[in-house]
Design a protein around this motif. Sequence first.
Motif, PDB file in Angstrom:
ATOM      1  N   GLY A 473       0.810  -1.217   0.000  1.00  0.00           N
ATOM      2  CA  GLY A 473       0.000   0.000   0.000  1.00  0.00           C
ATOM      3  C   GLY A 473       0.836   1.258   0.000  1.00  0.00           C
ATOM      4  N   ARG A 477       1.400   4.162  -2.831  1.00  0.00           N
ATOM      5  CA  ARG A 477       1.076   5.548  -2.448  1.00  0.00           C
ATOM      6  C   ARG A 477       2.170   6.513  -2.855  1.00  0.00           C
ATOM      7  NH1 ARG A 477       0.195   9.847  -1.854  1.00  0.00           N
ATOM      8  NH2 ARG A 477      -0.928  11.069  -0.293  1.00  0.00           N
ATOM      9  N   ARG A 551      -5.950  -0.587  -4.610  1.00  0.00           N
ATOM     10  CA  ARG A 551      -5.946  -1.371  -3.374  1.00  0.00           C
ATOM     11  C   ARG A 551      -5.524  -2.806  -3.685  1.00  0.00           C
ATOM     12  NH1 ARG A 551     -10.724  -2.249  -1.804  1.00  0.00           N
ATOM     13  NH2 ARG A 551     -11.881  -1.274  -3.515  1.00  0.00           N
ATOM     14  N   GLU A 554      -8.147  -5.125  -5.077  1.00  0.00           N
ATOM     15  CA  GLU A 554      -8.484  -4.884  -6.478  1.00  0.00           C
ATOM     16  C   GLU A 554      -7.459  -5.523  -7.401  1.00  0.00           C
ATOM     17  OE1 GLU A 554     -10.367  -0.605  -7.130  1.00  0.00           O
ATOM     18  OE2 GLU A 554      -8.516  -0.493  -5.972  1.00  0.00           O
ATOM     19  N   THR A 681      -0.929   0.449  -9.651  1.00  0.00           N
ATOM     20  CA  THR A 681      -2.024   1.358  -9.995  1.00  0.00           C
ATOM     21  C   THR A 681      -2.064   1.622 -11.491  1.00  0.00           C
ATOM     22  OG1 THR A 681      -1.842   2.408  -7.824  1.00  0.00           O
ATOM     23  CG2 THR A 681      -3.003   3.640  -9.535  1.00  0.00           C
TER      24      THR A 681
END
Length: 870
Positions: A473, A477, A551, A554, A681
């Motif tokens: 995570g 980020r 996430r 996902e 992402t």
Amino acid sequence: MAVTQLDQTEVIRKARELQRAGIDAACSARQREGILLLRRGMALLDSIHPVAERMRHDWLAARIRLASSIATVGSETSGGVASGLAGLDDVRLLLKAVDDPRLYAELRGQLDHNYGLLLMAVGRNEESTAYFDSSLAHKEAALAMAKDPSTSLDPYLGTLTTRGLAYTRLGDVRRARRDLVSAVELAERNGLRAQAADVRRPLGTLELRVGNVPAALRLYEESERIYRSLDLDIPPLLRWERAEALLTAGLAEEAGAHLDEILPVMLEQRSITRDLGGVELFRASAALMTDDLELARAYAASARRRTLRWGCQTCVANATIVGLRADVQEALRTNEIPPTLTSRALRAANGMPMPRLADQAALARMLAVRVELRKGKRKRAAELLARIPQPGRLTSVDYRMLRRLCRAELAVAEGDKTKALAEIRAGLTELDRVRDRMGGIELVSGTALHGRELADLAVKIVLERADAARLFGWTERTRAQSYRYEPVVAADPELAERVGEVRGLDQAIHQAQHEGHPTAALRTKHAERLREAHRLGWHTGRWGRPRPVARLAEVAEELGERALVSFASSGDDLVAMVVVDGRCELVRLGSAERAAESARMLNVDLDALAPDRLPALLVQSVLGSARKQAERLDSQLIRPLEALLGDRGLIVVPTGPLFAVPWGVLPALRSRPIVVAPSATAWLGAARSPVSRARKVVLVRGPGLVGTRGELDKLATHYRTARTLAGAEATVSSVLRALDGAKLAHIAAHGAHEPENALFSRLELADGALFAHEMAGLAQPPSQVVFAACELALNRIRPGDEVLGFASALLASGSRTVIAPLSRVGDEAAAAAMDDYHRGLAGGAGPATALADTIAVDPFRRPFVCLGAG
């Protein structure tokens, strides 16, 4: 012999000419020449003693103008501000003898303007505004009494602009914008184009102060364009201001390059101490941001000496801070803390006048906090940090990030890592707000530099907990944020015009070479137009709303039977997060530096293997070395993951130097479908993007390729309806029209990366360069793009794993998949590889699967990667 009245008139006329010439020289950064001209004018006036009242009236006015200019310009070359202000006070006494109301108002307006200017030069901005108010009032009175007010507008505009700049420095945005916008409108309404260009520069500074970097760059570009259209010299300070904007956006290397061009010119022109000190200070800041600490210290020390002589406390404080930061960064990196470092920082902070230098004093104290924490003095660090004020609306992003870093490091020292991560999260959220205001991909990606230390600390904290899911995570980020933005097509006619000029000059250069004519002038003009296009590309806003960070759940759902390997490093520790079967596992992989060196050496070997017909002994030698490096990478990066990966297809998210690894070359990954993405992402966004229903296939061949003449004919046999563009047909406009809405575009053309701006990486076509931004700006970029003849994959890595290049620009702009080589490929090897690849695609295989089969035939001669969705 007595001087006649006619002779006296001529003397006064010449003195006025010298005064105007002296001011022009000073405004063009030739202060020493200016002061000599002004003193010559004063000497001329001293040579006569007018008796006639009209003559005495003209003589006195000329003397006041010269004395006022000498006091102002002389303060910049020798006497200093105190001397200049004293000289202006003497001039004020002369004004008492002026009895003409209009002339008095004009001269008083000039005097008060110069007084405010000198106060502003040493940071006394609040005091300066009172003198600018008085100057404007008197200049308005002079305008009202003038027979032709248009002749007196220029001085009025100058004061209105300067007051706007003073308000900018005071943080009074409303008043600053009012003055500067009024000045631009007044100049344009009266046809004063040069003055309109002058005002755009401080208006750009205001936009920079409120964080709107694209708007600032746009104003600087407009200003330069006006200067050029009027055939005027470009003020060196304009490039200085542009460099400041680039620093704000985190583009430190680009800013440093601009400043390196400015400094020699200013030194040659013997520019004033204040301006040289300012440019040196920005150069020191750029060096600090790129970790060139020795250069940062050298320029900061020089800037401090120059500005100390000038008497600008703000400039001295800023130079002191940069020098301190360089020393603190080195101390923290080496863990060798000089015993006096904290006291130096606090002495500097305590010596800064309050409240004017409150931000600089706070920065110095924050540096002391970091040093004390490293020395283990937690209580002392907490006491110092408690004195740091919260940032205001106009506080710089640098201040905000350093304050968050200090608070996070203190929380770590106190054993509260949850609080530390909360501080880091808050800081990165602030940085997101800055990033969201940026325009082009370069500005978006560069912003990550400001949050680099925060991101590194977050990874270090989470890695110590060995929590794979949480580390996943945090890395998402903090990495590759430029890929989170939705692409928006926004045509820019001005940019298109500039690119057209560049292309036309390309052709003119080729024609001149063919005919044996000189090309130096054409090349100079080409370089100028290309630089202009680059700058326009910085602030041409093309990016829409930011998408949320992916996430883990996902990503796991989208993977299905595949696995994702995301690499990360902290210091010299390299780790992999493996997402497989809905879970995330952490695997430690040893030295990050060792892996980076193996990747670098493998690329060197693959480049050496690229030429088509190398001697057999050389091939054997280089191939042996390449195999050795591939084995080393395989054993360090892949074999420790084999139990988790099985034979699944892979999504690989590299970090730093690992973006240079052609993964299909590694033994354990041969024949395995692999997709490379800048972040999970970015991969998720590409994977979920709609698959084009179009069936259009476009095959393009650029000029100058050897040994691949029949390549497109062979590829066309795989696609019955393919459109082929080669030879004279492969022009920029025809290729762009064909590519718009294509399902697949295969491009065999020479190309080059543009380090200064990824969107200007280019492909060479029949009539010149096709730039990445032109493909990215299509209404519907090709779903899949294949580059066959040059290494146009993800090329340049910025902090935060922001990867830039031709392929990255396409991926960020909406193309779903890009196939490209990471190193050089021979023409024959590329042609054979592409035939195999397209045969696989035409047979129904997906891009990653078709490429895996293609690479397996001859891995070391086919270093292609599949980027994006796969």
